[in-house]
Design a protein around this motif. Structure first.
Motif, short mmCIF file in Angstrom:
data_model
loop_
_atom_site.label_atom_id
_atom_site.label_comp_id
_atom_site.label_asym_id
_atom_site.label_seq_id
_atom_site.Cartn_x
_atom_site.Cartn_y
_atom_site.Cartn_z
N THR A 137 6.70 0.52 -6.57
CA THR A 137 8.05 0.23 -7.25
C THR A 137 8.60 -0.54 -5.91
N LEU A 138 8.57 -1.15 -4.50
CA LEU A 138 9.25 -1.30 -3.32
C LEU A 138 10.37 -1.79 -3.45
N ALA A 139 10.56 -3.24 -4.23
CA ALA A 139 11.56 -4.50 -4.35
C ALA A 139 13.38 -3.48 -4.58
N GLY A 140 14.03 -3.77 -3.60
CA GLY A 140 15.51 -3.29 -3.14
C GLY A 140 15.49 -2.64 -2.26
N LEU A 141 14.28 -1.78 -1.25
CA LEU A 141 14.18 -0.61 -0.28
C LEU A 141 13.96 -1.69 0.64
N THR A 142 14.14 -1.01 2.02
CA THR A 142 14.37 -1.30 3.42
C THR A 142 12.78 -0.68 3.17
N GLU A 143 11.66 -1.03 4.89
CA GLU A 143 10.90 -1.07 5.09
C GLU A 143 11.01 0.53 5.64
N GLU A 144 11.30 1.40 6.25
CA GLU A 144 11.73 2.54 6.15
C GLU A 144 11.50 3.03 4.58
N GLN A 145 13.14 2.67 3.85
CA GLN A 145 12.29 4.02 2.52
C GLN A 145 11.24 3.33 2.12
N ALA A 146 10.40 2.48 2.15
CA ALA A 146 9.19 2.23 1.42
C ALA A 146 7.97 3.20 2.26
N ARG A 147 8.04 2.78 3.17
CA ARG A 147 7.33 3.72 4.36
C ARG A 147 7.53 5.53 3.80
N ALA A 148 8.58 6.14 3.94
CA ALA A 148 8.70 7.25 3.06
C ALA A 148 8.62 7.14 2.21
N LEU A 149 8.73 6.72 0.65
CA LEU A 149 7.51 7.17 -0.53
C LEU A 149 6.64 6.55 -0.52
N LEU A 150 5.54 5.44 0.51
CA LEU A 150 3.98 5.52 0.24
C LEU A 150 3.51 6.61 1.11
N THR A 151 4.58 7.51 2.17
CA THR A 151 3.76 8.73 2.72
C THR A 151 3.63 9.63 2.26
N LYS A 152 4.66 9.78 1.37
CA LYS A 152 4.41 11.12 -0.14
C LYS A 152 3.76 10.78 -0.73
N ARG A 153 3.05 9.58 -1.00
CA ARG A 153 2.57 9.05 -2.09
C ARG A 153 0.85 10.03 -1.40
N LEU A 154 0.92 9.53 -0.78
CA LEU A 154 -0.60 9.67 0.03
C LEU A 154 -0.86 10.89 0.64
#
Length: 368
Positions: A137-154
């Motif tokens: 769920t990336l809606a409402g996040l900035t690019e930096e926040q979305a990048r950090a979330l994806l990095t944590k999952r991967l």
């Protein structure tokens, strides 16, 4: 003998009409609507320095209150929304590239020529499907926040993943520009803050017929009137007014901001305001001034339709300092300026209507 006979016949009637005209004509404080049936007459307010100062203070207070929450000193970063297309690259892992689907967007939705590139589309629930990471769920996040979330999952599957994530096509947030601009239509909000000035520049700028003092911003059920020059005078940068998704900006034409001058002036006409500003003195001057033959300088009226009802202002142009007050009294769009006739002009017109040519015959008969 004919002259004396004519005068003796009509002199009592003329004297009666003169007294009636003097009594029934416009009086100071009576207002231009006196004697009109169908409702109460609005009270007349004399134009004084106190009234002018009160009007200026009220105008400034009304403008500052309505636009205070629209001014943003530091715009927030762009947040991802539904429909945006993301470009996601995991370095040293080419097998994860190109997993997105081609977006079914039009050329109008994605700036630039050609078909929109492939990418990861944020669905209607604000999520993106990515290999190994699953639904994010990336809606409402900035690019930096979305990048950090994806990095944590991967990180659970890849050692020290290096991820690049950016918005490739902005399709979730829009504003609409209408009116006196060169390119009316929708404008997509991107990583550059969509301020009022930015939106007007993207629309090609305002036309020469645009009224810079009547830019209306519609946000939901609220309407805000923005005047660019008025903001600058108050020390507010127009570039600090941040637009929100769904806002509608309408730039009105100067033809909609007219002031009407009628009555005993040399040239009655409709005047166009100069970017929202026109004083009573300027309006009278552009109309040739008060008629020296029939105008009553004591009875210059300004009729204004206000939210609380009709307001009538009166200026006695014969008083000392009247010209200075007329120059300081600012008009508003759709104001009506009316100059009443003098008692002598009213008397002459009354006699002329009852006895067409009577005064001319008296003057002609009295000549030797």
């Amino acid at each position: 003998m004919k002259t004396l006979t004519f005068l003796s016949r009509y002199l009592p009637l003329l004297a009666l009409l003169a007294s009636m005209a003097g009594c029934s004509g416009y009086r100071i404080g009576a207002g231009p609507l006196s004697g009109v049936a169908g409702g109460p007459v609005p009270p007349t307010e004399l134009i004084t320095e106190q009234l002018i100062n009160a009007e200026k203070a009220l105008r400034a207070q009304r403008g500052s209150q309505s636009l205070a929450h629209l001014v943003v000193r530091k715009p927030p970063p762009y947040t991802i929304g539904n429909g945006d297309i993301l470009s996601i690259v995991v370095w040293d892992h080419p097998e994860l590239a190109g997993q997105g689907v081609a977006a079914s967007a039009t050329a109008a939705e994605v700036p630039g020529p050609g078909a929109p590139p492939a990418g990861f589309v944020v669905d209607h629930e604000g999520r993106v499907q990515f290999p190994f990471a699953g639904a994010l769920t990336l809606a409402g996040l900035t690019e930096e926040q979305a990048r950090a979330l994806l990095t944590k999952r991967l990180a659970h599957y890849i050692a020290k993943p290096l991820v690049t994530l950016r918005v490739q096509a902005y399709r979730s947030k829009r504003v609409y520009i209408d009116g006196e601009v060169r390119l009316p239509g929708l404008q997509a909000i991107n990583d550059i803050p969509m301020t009022l000035v930015e939106a007007l520049n993207r629309a090609g700028g305002m036309l020469p017929s645009a009224d810079q003092s009547r830019i209306v911003l519609e946000r939901g059920d609220a309407r805000y009137q923005v005047g660019l020059r008025g903001l600058v005078k108050r020390g507010i940068n127009p570039g600090s007014i941040l637009l929100a998704p769904g806002d509608v900006v309408r730039v009105h034409s100067r033809d909609e901001s007219k002031v009407f001058v009628s009555g005993e002036v040399v040239t009655p006409k409709a005047l166009t305001m100069h970017d929202g500003r026109l004083t009573l003195n300027e309006a009278l001057g552009e109309s040739g001034g008060i008629s020296p033959l029939s105008g009553d300088a004591r009875q210059v009226y300004v009729v204004r339709r206000a939210p609380e009802g009709t307001r009538v202002y009166q200026l006695d142009a014969r008083r000392a300092g009247a010209l200075a007050m007329a120059e300081a009294f600012e008009l508003e769009p759709r104001d009506l300026i009316y100059v009443a006739a003098s008692p002598l002009a009213n008397w002459y017109r009354s006699v002329s209507m009852l006895f067409p040519g009577a005064l001319t015959q008296v003057v002609t008969s009295s000549r030797p």
